[in-house]
Scaffold this active site. Structure first.
Site, mmCIF file in Angstrom:
data_model
loop_
_atom_site.group_PDB
_atom_site.id
_atom_site.type_symbol
_atom_site.label_atom_id
_atom_site.label_comp_id
_atom_site.label_asym_id
_atom_site.label_seq_id
_atom_site.Cartn_x
_atom_site.Cartn_y
_atom_site.Cartn_z
ATOM 1 N N HIS A 9 3.343 -11.604 6.770
ATOM 2 C CA HIS A 9 2.676 -12.260 5.641
ATOM 3 C C HIS A 9 2.790 -13.780 5.692
ATOM 4 C CE1 HIS A 9 3.002 -8.080 3.854
ATOM 5 N NE2 HIS A 9 1.717 -8.326 4.041
ATOM 6 N N ASP B 83 -1.067 -3.926 -0.040
ATOM 7 C CA ASP B 83 0.358 -4.017 -0.391
ATOM 8 C C ASP B 83 0.673 -5.287 -1.177
ATOM 9 O OD1 ASP B 83 1.180 -6.175 1.758
ATOM 10 O OD2 ASP B 83 -0.041 -4.684 2.787
ATOM 11 N N ASP C 177 -6.783 -8.712 6.391
ATOM 12 C CA ASP C 177 -5.459 -8.060 6.503
ATOM 13 C C ASP C 177 -5.720 -6.563 6.430
ATOM 14 O OD1 ASP C 177 -2.912 -7.095 6.197
ATOM 15 O OD2 ASP C 177 -2.423 -8.295 4.437
ATOM 16 N N SER C 178 -6.237 -6.040 7.524
ATOM 17 C CA SER C 178 -6.792 -4.683 7.487
ATOM 18 C C SER C 178 -5.937 -3.696 8.269
ATOM 19 C CB SER C 178 -8.185 -4.703 8.122
ATOM 20 O OG SER C 178 -8.067 -5.042 9.488
ATOM 21 N N THR C 179 -6.310 -2.439 8.146
ATOM 22 C CA THR C 179 -5.765 -1.416 9.029
ATOM 23 C C THR C 179 -6.420 -1.597 10.405
ATOM 24 O OG1 THR C 179 -7.442 -0.023 8.006
ATOM 25 C CG2 THR C 179 -5.196 0.326 7.280
ATOM 26 N N ASP C 180 -6.100 -0.709 11.328
ATOM 27 C CA ASP C 180 -6.580 -0.829 12.706
ATOM 28 C C ASP C 180 -8.085 -0.504 12.808
ATOM 29 O OD1 ASP C 180 -4.035 -1.500 13.588
ATOM 30 O OD2 ASP C 180 -3.421 0.602 13.653
ATOM 31 N N PRO D 36 -11.204 3.655 7.812
ATOM 32 C CA PRO D 36 -11.884 2.711 6.912
ATOM 33 C C PRO D 36 -11.927 1.282 7.451
ATOM 34 C CG PRO D 36 -9.781 3.469 5.963
ATOM 35 C CD PRO D 36 -10.055 4.311 7.171
HETATM 36 N N1 SAM Z 1 -0.203 -5.308 7.498
HETATM 37 C C1 SAM Z 1 -0.968 -4.190 7.814
HETATM 38 C C2 SAM Z 1 -1.168 -3.867 9.252
HETATM 39 O O1 SAM Z 1 -1.552 -4.710 10.053
HETATM 40 O O2 SAM Z 1 -0.926 -2.715 9.585
HETATM 41 C C3 SAM Z 1 -2.196 -4.064 6.980
HETATM 42 C C4 SAM Z 1 -1.742 -3.678 5.625
HETATM 43 S S1 SAM Z 1 -2.859 -3.471 4.355
HETATM 44 C C5 SAM Z 1 -2.043 -2.126 3.551
HETATM 45 C C6 SAM Z 1 -4.321 -2.784 5.065
HETATM 46 C C7 SAM Z 1 -5.304 -2.345 3.993
HETATM 47 O O3 SAM Z 1 -6.629 -2.476 4.470
HETATM 48 C C8 SAM Z 1 -5.157 -0.894 3.555
HETATM 49 O O4 SAM Z 1 -4.636 -0.835 2.263
HETATM 50 C C9 SAM Z 1 -6.578 -0.324 3.629
HETATM 51 O O5 SAM Z 1 -6.913 0.518 2.555
HETATM 52 C C10 SAM Z 1 -7.395 -1.604 3.657
HETATM 53 N N2 SAM Z 1 -8.735 -1.435 4.247
HETATM 54 C C11 SAM Z 1 -9.056 -0.712 5.355
HETATM 55 N N3 SAM Z 1 -10.379 -0.774 5.564
HETATM 56 C C12 SAM Z 1 -10.909 -1.557 4.582
HETATM 57 C C13 SAM Z 1 -12.225 -1.984 4.282
HETATM 58 N N4 SAM Z 1 -13.265 -1.595 5.017
HETATM 59 N N5 SAM Z 1 -12.400 -2.794 3.203
HETATM 60 C C14 SAM Z 1 -11.343 -3.189 2.452
HETATM 61 N N6 SAM Z 1 -10.074 -2.787 2.690
HETATM 62 C C15 SAM Z 1 -9.864 -1.995 3.739
#
Ligand code: SAM
Length: 282
Positions: A62, A86, A155-158, A162
């Site tokens: 972060h 988060d 700051d997304s998932t992989d 989604p």
């Molecule tokens: N620090 C983390 C990592 O690199 O693994 C990322 C953490 S954060 C919890 C990632 C967030 O992205 C998730 O809560 C997920 O729901 C969100 N996310 C995934 N796809 C998305 C989209 N298309 N639009 C908005 N949020 C999205």
């Protein structure tokens, strides 16, 4: 009873953390959400069985996803954060009194609710009056914004499930449009170490390079992410993260950070040869 959480870091590598208690499990429309109390890393949020955040090492991620851009352009006032459920990225942004407005677009409201309840360490600033939460797909959100933001943080998932759309050409092009003329885009850029992650990283880098005149990569070490070697992308219409860093100005703000400082800001852009090689031909 000995409970362990195990994640595949590559097809040939497993990573395990000793679990003291399984605090929460649930399934949203988008993903499986779990919170574990672990022996070494404190509370851990996993989505679909992958570690997103741990209380022990989240400060590295972060700090580096926010302060590098903020120290490069201290004039940033309006920020768009995509994903980040988060709350850790927003927590760091709210340290800047100069930021006036933060839109956070998270696809999954349940992630935010669970983190508010179980991981207040990261979620504590989501109620800041400057923060405006939107529960929708970031890919769709950016389509309808133009010349509006000074900074976009992804700051997304992989790049699957989604998060897949947040690594596409369409998305990066719309981020370019949504940024004003000196805007900066920072995104979590995956790991260069294991083959599959590295290919995703190269693909994302190539796509961003197609839109932004300044396009760099910087590195951090995050113990709980695959290989521990993680990258962020820094793309900008104008600012260079090294030449435009005003270290004195940032240091005078007196912000408390556990990982970021202006020396590591500069040092993180010095990449190992194998990463330079990966980025050379993209
Ligand atoms: N620090 C983390 C990592 O690199 O693994 C990322 C953490 S954060 C919890 C990632 C967030 O992205 C998730 O809560 C997920 O729901 C969100 N996310 C995934 N796809 C998305 C989209 N298309 N639009 C908005 N949020 C999205």
């Amino acid at each position: 009873m000995n409970l362990w959480f195990t994640e595949n870091h590559s097809p040939n590598v497993l990573f395990s953390i000793k679990v003291l208690e399984h605090l929460y499990t649930g399934k949203s429309e988008f993903q499986k959400i779990d919170v574990l109390q672990t022996a070494e890393f404190g509370r851990v949020l996993t989505l679909d069985g992958l570690v997103m955040v741990t209380e022990k090492d989240e400060f590295i991620y972060h700090d580096m996803i926010t302060h590098v851009a903020m120290a490069t352009n201290p004039g940033i006032k309006k920020v768009l954060v995509i994903g980040a459920g988060d709350g850790g990225t927003v927590r760091e942004l709210t340290k800047y009194e100069t930021i006036e407005h933060i839109d956070m677009v998270e696809i999954d409201e349940m992630v935010v609710d669970v983190c508010k309840e179980f991981i207040p360490q990261t979620a504590s600033k989501l109620d800041d009056p400057r923060v405006h939460l939107h529960f929708e797909d970031g890919l769709k959100f950016v389509r309808s914004h133009e010349n509006e933001y000074d900074l976009i943080i992804v700051d997304s998932t992989d790049p699957f499930g989604p998060g897949e759309g947040l690594f596409t050409r369409e998305f990066y092009g719309n981020c370019y449009k949504a940024l004003n003329e000196d805007g900066i885009l920072v995104n979590q850029h995956e790991s260069p170490f294991y083959e599959e992650d590295a290919l995703g990283m190269q693909r994302a880098h190539k796509r961003i390079t197609g839109f932004f005149p300044v396009c760099k990569v910087y590195q951090v070490h995050i113990p709980t992410y695959p290989s521990g070697h993680w990258l962020f992308g820094f793309a900008s219409k104008k600012y260079d993260p090294i030449n435009d860093l005003n270290a004195d100005a940032w240091n005078q703000l007196g912000l408390k950070t556990k990982y970021y400082n202006t020396d590591i800001h500069v040092g993180s852009f010095a990449l190992p040869n194998y990463v330079k090689e990966q980025l050379k031909d993209v």
